[in-house]
Design a protein around this motif. Structure first.
Motif, mmCIF file in Angstrom:
data_model
loop_
_atom_site.group_PDB
_atom_site.id
_atom_site.type_symbol
_atom_site.label_atom_id
_atom_site.label_comp_id
_atom_site.label_asym_id
_atom_site.label_seq_id
_atom_site.Cartn_x
_atom_site.Cartn_y
_atom_site.Cartn_z
ATOM 1 N N SER A 121 0.790 -1.078 -0.118
ATOM 2 C CA SER A 121 0.042 -0.215 0.216
ATOM 3 C C SER A 121 0.904 1.169 0.179
ATOM 4 C CB SER A 121 -0.758 0.168 1.162
ATOM 5 O OG SER A 121 -1.865 1.190 1.199
ATOM 6 N N PRO A 122 0.677 2.322 -0.757
ATOM 7 C CA PRO A 122 -0.708 2.538 -1.550
ATOM 8 C C PRO A 122 -0.214 2.104 -3.274
ATOM 9 C CG PRO A 122 0.675 4.530 -1.435
ATOM 10 C CD PRO A 122 1.302 3.454 -0.623
ATOM 11 N N VAL A 123 0.713 1.343 -3.448
ATOM 12 C CA VAL A 123 1.329 1.121 -4.752
ATOM 13 C C VAL A 123 0.040 0.137 -5.547
ATOM 14 C CG1 VAL A 123 2.789 -0.245 -6.268
ATOM 15 C CG2 VAL A 123 3.543 1.317 -4.391
ATOM 16 N N VAL A 124 -0.452 -0.849 -4.456
ATOM 17 C CA VAL A 124 -1.543 -1.524 -5.125
ATOM 18 C C VAL A 124 -2.888 -0.950 -4.412
ATOM 19 C CG1 VAL A 124 -2.405 -4.120 -5.151
ATOM 20 C CG2 VAL A 124 -0.094 -3.715 -5.461
ATOM 21 N N ASN A 125 -3.846 -1.079 -5.091
ATOM 22 C CA ASN A 125 -5.063 -0.298 -4.648
ATOM 23 C C ASN A 125 -6.237 -0.601 -5.412
ATOM 24 O OD1 ASN A 125 -5.311 1.818 -6.739
ATOM 25 N ND2 ASN A 125 -3.540 2.769 -5.513
ATOM 26 N N SER A 126 -7.516 -0.314 -4.971
ATOM 27 C CA SER A 126 -8.652 -0.795 -5.967
ATOM 28 C C SER A 126 -8.920 -0.313 -7.224
ATOM 29 C CB SER A 126 -9.977 -0.351 -5.053
ATOM 30 O OG SER A 126 -10.056 1.132 -5.141
ATOM 31 N N ARG A 127 -7.706 0.628 -7.683
ATOM 32 C CA ARG A 127 -7.774 1.020 -8.825
ATOM 33 C C ARG A 127 -7.011 0.444 -9.989
ATOM 34 N NH1 ARG A 127 -7.220 5.611 -5.796
ATOM 35 N NH2 ARG A 127 -5.072 5.723 -6.014
ATOM 36 N N ARG A 128 -6.202 -0.666 -9.335
ATOM 37 C CA ARG A 128 -5.424 -1.591 -10.402
ATOM 38 C C ARG A 128 -6.327 -2.530 -11.045
ATOM 39 N NH1 ARG A 128 0.168 -0.269 -11.295
ATOM 40 N NH2 ARG A 128 0.712 0.689 -9.443
ATOM 41 N N ARG A 129 -5.815 -3.109 -12.196
ATOM 42 C CA ARG A 129 -6.507 -4.026 -13.044
ATOM 43 C C ARG A 129 -5.311 -5.066 -13.246
ATOM 44 N NH1 ARG A 129 -7.810 1.211 -14.153
ATOM 45 N NH2 ARG A 129 -5.769 1.116 -15.571
ATOM 46 N N PHE A 130 -5.908 -6.325 -12.934
ATOM 47 C CA PHE A 130 -4.965 -7.499 -12.868
ATOM 48 C C PHE A 130 -5.255 -8.209 -14.352
ATOM 49 C CE2 PHE A 130 -4.374 -6.123 -8.720
ATOM 50 C CZ PHE A 130 -3.673 -6.721 -8.222
ATOM 51 N N LEU A 131 -4.017 -8.801 -14.824
ATOM 52 C CA LEU A 131 -4.001 -9.712 -15.729
ATOM 53 C C LEU A 131 -3.755 -10.984 -15.317
ATOM 54 C CD1 LEU A 131 -2.058 -8.465 -18.928
ATOM 55 C CD2 LEU A 131 -4.414 -9.170 -19.090
ATOM 56 N N LEU A 132 -4.689 -11.862 -15.840
ATOM 57 C CA LEU A 132 -4.569 -13.510 -15.305
ATOM 58 C C LEU A 132 -4.570 -14.407 -16.342
ATOM 59 C CD1 LEU A 132 -5.022 -15.630 -13.289
ATOM 60 C CD2 LEU A 132 -7.372 -15.168 -13.189
ATOM 61 N N PHE A 133 -3.657 -14.837 -16.456
ATOM 62 C CA PHE A 133 -3.363 -16.020 -17.469
ATOM 63 C C PHE A 133 -2.558 -17.219 -17.025
ATOM 64 C CE2 PHE A 133 -0.099 -12.752 -18.176
ATOM 65 C CZ PHE A 133 1.117 -13.414 -18.013
ATOM 66 N N GLY A 177 7.539 1.367 -15.709
ATOM 67 C CA GLY A 177 7.178 0.678 -14.634
ATOM 68 C C GLY A 177 8.057 0.078 -13.667
ATOM 69 N N MET A 178 7.529 -0.756 -12.671
ATOM 70 C CA MET A 178 8.271 -1.385 -11.819
ATOM 71 C C MET A 178 8.341 -2.906 -12.061
ATOM 72 S SD MET A 178 7.701 0.260 -8.167
ATOM 73 C CE MET A 178 5.836 0.346 -8.353
ATOM 74 N N VAL A 179 9.533 -3.462 -12.101
ATOM 75 C CA VAL A 179 9.633 -5.044 -11.862
ATOM 76 C C VAL A 179 10.011 -5.575 -10.553
ATOM 77 C CG1 VAL A 179 10.865 -6.999 -12.966
ATOM 78 C CG2 VAL A 179 10.395 -5.055 -14.261
ATOM 79 N N LEU A 180 9.088 -6.445 -9.925
ATOM 80 C CA LEU A 180 9.050 -6.673 -8.392
ATOM 81 C C LEU A 180 9.163 -8.157 -8.377
ATOM 82 C CD1 LEU A 180 6.467 -4.201 -6.853
ATOM 83 C CD2 LEU A 180 9.138 -3.984 -7.187
ATOM 84 N N GLU A 181 10.157 -8.793 -7.625
ATOM 85 C CA GLU A 181 10.049 -10.167 -7.334
ATOM 86 C C GLU A 181 9.991 -10.499 -6.117
ATOM 87 O OE1 GLU A 181 13.598 -13.583 -8.271
ATOM 88 O OE2 GLU A 181 14.434 -11.697 -8.592
ATOM 89 N N GLY A 182 9.312 -11.643 -5.991
ATOM 90 C CA GLY A 182 8.821 -12.124 -4.727
ATOM 91 C C GLY A 182 9.379 -13.556 -4.537
ATOM 92 N N ALA A 208 8.331 -13.266 1.114
ATOM 93 C CA ALA A 208 9.064 -11.879 0.918
ATOM 94 C C ALA A 208 8.832 -11.391 -0.195
ATOM 95 C CB ALA A 208 10.665 -12.439 0.853
ATOM 96 N N PHE A 209 9.222 -10.164 -0.412
ATOM 97 C CA PHE A 209 8.819 -9.327 -1.719
ATOM 98 C C PHE A 209 9.591 -8.005 -1.590
ATOM 99 C CE2 PHE A 209 5.447 -10.883 -4.396
ATOM 100 C CZ PHE A 209 5.639 -10.351 -5.637
ATOM 101 N N THR A 210 10.152 -7.778 -3.098
ATOM 102 C CA THR A 210 10.952 -6.614 -3.254
ATOM 103 C C THR A 210 10.037 -5.393 -3.054
ATOM 104 O OG1 THR A 210 12.024 -7.745 -4.986
ATOM 105 C CG2 THR A 210 12.298 -5.458 -5.024
ATOM 106 N N PRO A 211 10.607 -4.522 -2.216
ATOM 107 C CA PRO A 211 9.673 -3.292 -1.647
ATOM 108 C C PRO A 211 9.924 -2.355 -3.063
ATOM 109 C CG PRO A 211 11.389 -3.576 -0.202
ATOM 110 C CD PRO A 211 11.635 -4.444 -1.225
ATOM 111 N N PRO A 212 8.562 -1.763 -3.391
ATOM 112 C CA PRO A 212 8.703 -0.733 -4.613
ATOM 113 C C PRO A 212 9.518 0.139 -4.485
ATOM 114 C CG PRO A 212 6.166 -1.154 -3.661
ATOM 115 C CD PRO A 212 7.192 -1.869 -2.663
ATOM 116 N N GLY A 213 10.266 0.420 -5.508
ATOM 117 C CA GLY A 213 11.405 1.538 -5.578
ATOM 118 C C GLY A 213 12.523 1.102 -4.781
ATOM 119 N N LYS A 214 12.801 0.111 -4.249
ATOM 120 C CA LYS A 214 13.892 -0.229 -3.472
ATOM 121 C C LYS A 214 14.536 -1.857 -3.951
ATOM 122 C CE LYS A 214 12.432 2.453 0.604
ATOM 123 N NZ LYS A 214 11.767 2.368 2.002
#
Length: 549
Positions: A192-204, A300-305, A316-322
């Motif tokens: 939060s707040p990077v992920v919120n209700s305005r996000r739209r997810f792709l599911l494949f 955009g951001m590439v995050l790895e968990g 664990a997850f990569t913090p956004p921007g860090k």
């Protein structure tokens, strides 16, 4: 918290908002809630009671999601089955789990018929199921359902997830509603707040796997987001088009997909149209070269968990921007991690050892396997079986699987380290390194390599070995390098190293049995086991292996 609470909450706060998009179909949160209640009534009519286990064998489809939440609405236990498994593998899960009922996609009617013959009631749904009966779209005789206390029922088992079986027969992982809800709450605090209700997810990605089940379904439901669902990864062009035309802005995939994207030429104007999206990788480690290329190529951001089924699954997850190169980030809030030695004593920072995890996301245990549960969870700490180190900032670096560690003359060789160097060679598209027994060296490293299309015939074993010796100690260089067309992967994009190892050992046994030799030196480059026979097509885990009618 019981996870059905998130369905009820979204239906109350955003009733008209679209929850699922699938082909031309649109399902709002209100419609979704009604459909799950209707199906729950139908399942109850078919005898499903609280605590019963209900299995689901179906490709990605709205019926999959509706079935999942209808099952848990009845306080029954949801069992997703890998659609890539063969008949015998599915039968093992059904025998182990003994479900009260099976919900089956039309393409898997052969398994449905087999389950029915064994006394397991079957309902059909999903694509190609319209002519099958009984169907999940049936009308229940009564719509009345017992009340659900979402707080009291939180300790009930919600999911029974069978592990992918990369090292043996799959085991059933029991996750409670409290496990899943705690994991979602931890992700919320971390993102939060990077992920919120305005996000739209792709599911494949296939929903039977724990990574997309949480990241692509439970997480957007928790936040009240819209999901664009695709039946599968192929064809990929509509998925990529959706990123551009439908403004989908959360792209979740496994490293094998990101590896392809890293090698794909994306015009500057397409990159401009993509905008700043969130690219999330999980399921297995993202190779350093791929991560670096993506960071430069994609806006955009590439995050790895990092996670595992036994931890609901995110640890664990990569913090956004860090971000830190090769790190999966620090542990999520409320999740504790340590690196320990063989005696489970904590090691200092930046020292390799086994990663252990403690927190409210850790599973209840393995289904009907108390001894394995006791050996995996010790004093509340779950042994992951992964070799890792933690730096001074708490960032976790996954080194390799403990079971994959190769020991040669007392020296440790980490297959992932070799794979990382191989991936930096322009000719290598995919690589996997395994260890096999050797009479002189305890074990030797053997590499399997898939070459890029423009390189076959131009690269040989000697060239790659020379390249590796320039970047690592000689004892780490694989004694054998085999060039193959395809490396077997499971649904999470993890290499099925067990199959590769079995292939090598089978070849060694064949030579031994047919030459009368007492032993075979697998390290001998002139050994008759080279080249190895190609993996039989029926043993490869691809889309062609599905249990279709």
């Amino acid at each position: 918290m019981h996870i059905f609470h998130y369905v009820e909450r979204a239906a109350q706060t955003s009733p008209s908002k679209t929850f699922l998009k699938f082909e031309k179909e649109r399902i709002s949160f209100r419609q979704f809630h009604r459909e799950t209640e209707r199906l729950a009534s139908l399942l109850r009519q078919h005898g499903v009671q609280p605590g019963d286990r209900v299995a689901l064998l179906m490709e990605n489809h709205p019926h999959f999601v509706i079935s999942l939440f209808a099952i848990v609405r009845l306080q029954a236990i949801f069992i997703p089955i890998n659609t890539f498994l063969k008949h015998e593998e599915v039968e093992h899960i059904l025998d182990d789990a003994t479900p009260r009922l099976l919900i089956c996609g039309g393409r898997f009617s052969r398994i449905g018929a087999h389950a029915s013959n064994k006394g397991i009631p079957v309902l059909y749904g999903g694509k190609e199921s319209e002519s099958r009966t009984p169907h999940i779209l049936g009308t229940p005789t009564t719509a009345e359902l017992p009340a659900l206390d979402v707080q009291e029922a939180s300790q009930d088992v919600a999911f029974l997830l069978y592990t992918s079986g990369t090292t043996g027969q799959p085991k059933g992982v029991m996750l409670t509603h409290a496990n899943l809800s705690a994991n979602l709450a931890s992700i919320d605090r971390a993102f939060s707040p990077v992920v919120n209700s305005r996000r739209r997810f792709l599911l494949f990605l296939p929903l039977f796997h724990t990574f997309p089940l949480t990241a692509n379904l439970l997480l957007p439901l928790y936040f009240g987001c819209t999901i664009r669902m695709f039946a599968s990864l192929r064809p990929f062009s509509p998925i990529f088009r959706s990123l551009l035309t439908e403004r989908m802005d959360v792209f979740i995939a496994v490293p094998a997909i990101y590896s392809v994207l890293a090698r794909t030429k994306i015009p500057w104007y397409v990159r401009m149209l993509l905008g700043k999206k969130l690219y999330i990788s999980g399921g297995s480690p993202l190779h350093e070269d791929t991560w670096t290329t993506l960071q430069a190529k994609l806006p955009g951001m590439v995050l790895e968990g990092y996670g595992l089924s036994e931890c609901s699954p995110v640890v664990a997850f990569t913090p956004p921007g860090k971000p830190k190169v090769r790190s999966v980030g620090p542990a999520l809030p409320d999740v504790e991690v340590k690196v320990v030695d063989e005696d489970l004593c904590e090691l200092p920072r930046n020292v390799d050892g086994e990663l252990i995890v403690r927190g409210p996301n850790v599973m209840k245990g393995y289904y009907n396997r108390p001894e394995e549960t006791a050996s995996t969870i010790i004093n509340g700490w779950l042994r992951t079986g992964d070799i890792a180190r933690i730096d001074e900032d708490g960032y976790i670096y996954i080194v390799d699987r403990l079971k994959d560690l190769i020991i040669t003359k007392g020296m440790n060789i980490y297959p992932r380290e070799i794979e990382e160097v191989l991936y930096q060679h322009g000719a290598v598209e995919h690589a996997a390194v395994i260890g096999i027994p050797d009479e002189h060296l305890d074990e030797i490293a053997v590499a399997y390599v898939v070459l890029n299309s423009e390189y076959p015939g131009k690269i040989d074993e000697l060239i790659l070995k020379k390249y590796l010796r320039q970047h690592m100690a000689n004892y780490k260089v694989p004694k054998q390098i085999h060039f193959i067309d395809e490396i077997p992967l499971n649904a999470a994009g993890k290499v099925m190293k067990r199959f590769l190892k079995e292939e090598v050992l089978a070849a060694l046994d064949y030579v031994k049995n047919h030459t009368g030799a007492e032993s075979v030196n697998a390290a001998d480059p002139q050994s008759t086991v080279q080249p190895l026979p190609e993996t039989p097509a029926e043993d490869k885990k691809t889309d062609a292996n599905r249990n279709e009618e």
